[in-house]
Design a protein around this motif. Sequence first.
Motif, PDB file in Angstrom:
ATOM      1  N   UNK A  37       0.851  -1.188   0.000  1.00  0.00           N
ATOM      2  CA  UNK A  37       0.000   0.000   0.000  1.00  0.00           C
ATOM      3  C   UNK A  37       0.887   1.239   0.000  1.00  0.00           C
ATOM      4  N   UNK A  38       0.276   2.411   0.110  1.00  0.00           N
ATOM      5  CA  UNK A  38       1.058   3.649  -0.003  1.00  0.00           C
ATOM      6  C   UNK A  38       2.037   3.839   1.141  1.00  0.00           C
ATOM      7  N   UNK A  39       1.840   3.111   2.225  1.00  0.00           N
ATOM      8  CA  UNK A  39       2.744   3.244   3.380  1.00  0.00           C
ATOM      9  C   UNK A  39       3.780   2.126   3.462  1.00  0.00           C
ATOM     10  N   UNK A  40       3.722   1.160   2.561  1.00  0.00           N
ATOM     11  CA  UNK A  40       4.699   0.063   2.571  1.00  0.00           C
ATOM     12  C   UNK A  40       6.070   0.588   2.162  1.00  0.00           C
ATOM     13  N   UNK A  41       7.060   0.275   2.976  1.00  0.00           N
ATOM     14  CA  UNK A  41       8.438   0.637   2.631  1.00  0.00           C
ATOM     15  C   UNK A  41       9.045  -0.453   1.756  1.00  0.00           C
ATOM     16  N   UNK A  42       9.571  -0.074   0.606  1.00  0.00           N
ATOM     17  CA  UNK A  42      10.241  -1.010  -0.290  1.00  0.00           C
ATOM     18  C   UNK A  42      11.674  -0.538  -0.486  1.00  0.00           C
ATOM     19  N   UNK A  43      12.596  -1.338  -0.018  1.00  0.00           N
ATOM     20  CA  UNK A  43      14.023  -1.002  -0.093  1.00  0.00           C
ATOM     21  C   UNK A  43      14.707  -2.025  -0.993  1.00  0.00           C
ATOM     22  N   UNK A  44      15.252  -1.567  -2.094  1.00  0.00           N
ATOM     23  CA  UNK A  44      15.947  -2.447  -3.027  1.00  0.00           C
ATOM     24  C   UNK A  44      17.420  -2.068  -3.047  1.00  0.00           C
ATOM     25  N   UNK A  45      18.275  -3.019  -2.725  1.00  0.00           N
ATOM     26  CA  UNK A  45      19.720  -2.795  -2.586  1.00  0.00           C
ATOM     27  C   UNK A  45      20.014  -1.558  -1.737  1.00  0.00           C
ATOM     28  N   UNK A  46      19.556  -1.577  -0.465  1.00  0.00           N
ATOM     29  CA  UNK A  46      19.748  -0.401   0.384  1.00  0.00           C
ATOM     30  C   UNK A  46      21.206  -0.059   0.655  1.00  0.00           C
ATOM     31  N   UNK A  47      22.133  -1.009   0.445  1.00  0.00           N
ATOM     32  CA  UNK A  47      23.557  -0.692   0.614  1.00  0.00           C
ATOM     33  C   UNK A  47      24.078   0.146  -0.554  1.00  0.00           C
ATOM     34  N   UNK A  48      23.312   0.175  -1.647  1.00  0.00           N
ATOM     35  CA  UNK A  48      23.682   0.983  -2.805  1.00  0.00           C
ATOM     36  C   UNK A  48      24.431   0.239  -3.886  1.00  0.00           C
ATOM     37  N   UNK A  49      25.114  -0.857  -3.516  1.00  0.00           N
ATOM     38  CA  UNK A  49      25.941  -1.576  -4.482  1.00  0.00           C
ATOM     39  C   UNK A  49      26.109  -3.002  -3.991  1.00  0.00           C
ATOM     40  N   UNK A  50      25.934  -3.982  -4.888  1.00  0.00           N
ATOM     41  CA  UNK A  50      26.065  -5.394  -4.529  1.00  0.00           C
ATOM     42  C   UNK A  50      26.634  -6.114  -5.757  1.00  0.00           C
ATOM     43  N   UNK A  51      27.932  -5.935  -5.986  1.00  0.00           N
ATOM     44  CA  UNK A  51      28.595  -6.518  -7.149  1.00  0.00           C
ATOM     45  C   UNK A  51      29.283  -7.822  -6.778  1.00  0.00           C
ATOM     46  N   UNK A  52      30.087  -7.795  -5.724  1.00  0.00           N
ATOM     47  CA  UNK A  52      30.792  -8.996  -5.288  1.00  0.00           C
ATOM     48  C   UNK A  52      29.869  -9.794  -4.382  1.00  0.00           C
TER      49      UNK A  52
END
Length: 390
Positions: free
Chosen positions: A225-240
């Motif tokens: 919903x409009x209040x759901x928090x969605x965090x995708x790659x919150x560290x900013x970088x995931x290469x290794x």
Amino acid sequence: MKEQVVKLKKYYTAESVTEGHPDKLCDIIADSMLDDCLAHDPASHVACEVLATRGHITVAGETSSRHIPRVPGIVERVLRDVGYQTRGRTLDVLLHRQSPDIAAGVNNPLEERNGQGTGRQIGAGDQGVMVGYACDETPERMPLAVMLAHRITHGLAMARKTGQITELLPDGKAQITVEYEDGRPVRLDTVIVSAQHHEDAEIERLAQAIRAGVLTSALRALPPDEDTRILINPSGRFVLGGPDADTGLTGRKLMVDSYGPFAPHGGGAFSGKDATKVDRSGAYMARYIARNIVAARLASRCQVTLAYAIGVVQPVMVEVDTFGTGTLCADDCLAIAVRHVFDLTPLSIIRTLQLTRPIFAKTACYGHFGRADFPWEREDRIKALQDAVL
């Protein structure tokens, strides 16, 4: 003046990881070793542990089988299937036969030694506590938060393998927090996705692709919903990622494998162990029982706990907890019914759940429970349970 109804709110968080996660990679290798032995010798006894770190994989443990597994080929196949390079890795194989003391306890159980056996039983391959759980939140009789987390990680893997999202690499995690009111899931509070990606990936574009290509489908049962928090790659970088970034080990994702925060874990890991190890077979049987109790509408939530002693045929404890949701009889009555309906000896569990077949590599990722193709997910004891309590 109207009386105000206060609803009890609670939050539960569950997680899942992709097959490229270093711990899951180890689980898949261990269960692939088990499957290879069972495919050639269904009576194989296996207890396999795997460690994976940068440039190095160690396979250790015990195998007693007429078949000698070709470990390098198995490891290479798993690495390739998961999506990792097979070259440039050192492999150590440290396997030996099962302890004769353990084998004696399995093959000549206490009941036989005391003259109380039938001559056709086996003893438990270890002592321990096993827990099974089921609820009516989903058609799979699993907690919704657990199923949502697995759907996300499975969706990430499928998006990578099919080329739908070309920036993805094998490692990844998902974490879901669901808000419950009076014991029922009502809204999606937080979604966290960490997905390994190519170095040149545009982070914002990748996040949008994951939202559209994975989350929309995976979260259909409880949309944000409009209040759901969605965090995708919150560290900013995931290469290794994978074992090059983090050392993996079998049996380190116990709650991912089972029920998350919704039920305790007996302690014993599943992967790499044949069914004489009740850590695995007992946990599958406990789930089978709990699922059938919920399917029979004898409870809306059910936890079944079994305990075994090494070298002993019968369980030393059978306990049922319905958390106050039981319908026709009390929990102690259900425990008696369970002993009446289900044969809980190790050999019967193996036969009932068909645990000598090479089916275990499929269990190693995305949860051991809630998937219809596993025999411990059958709902075929409903009437027997209802008859036993009426």
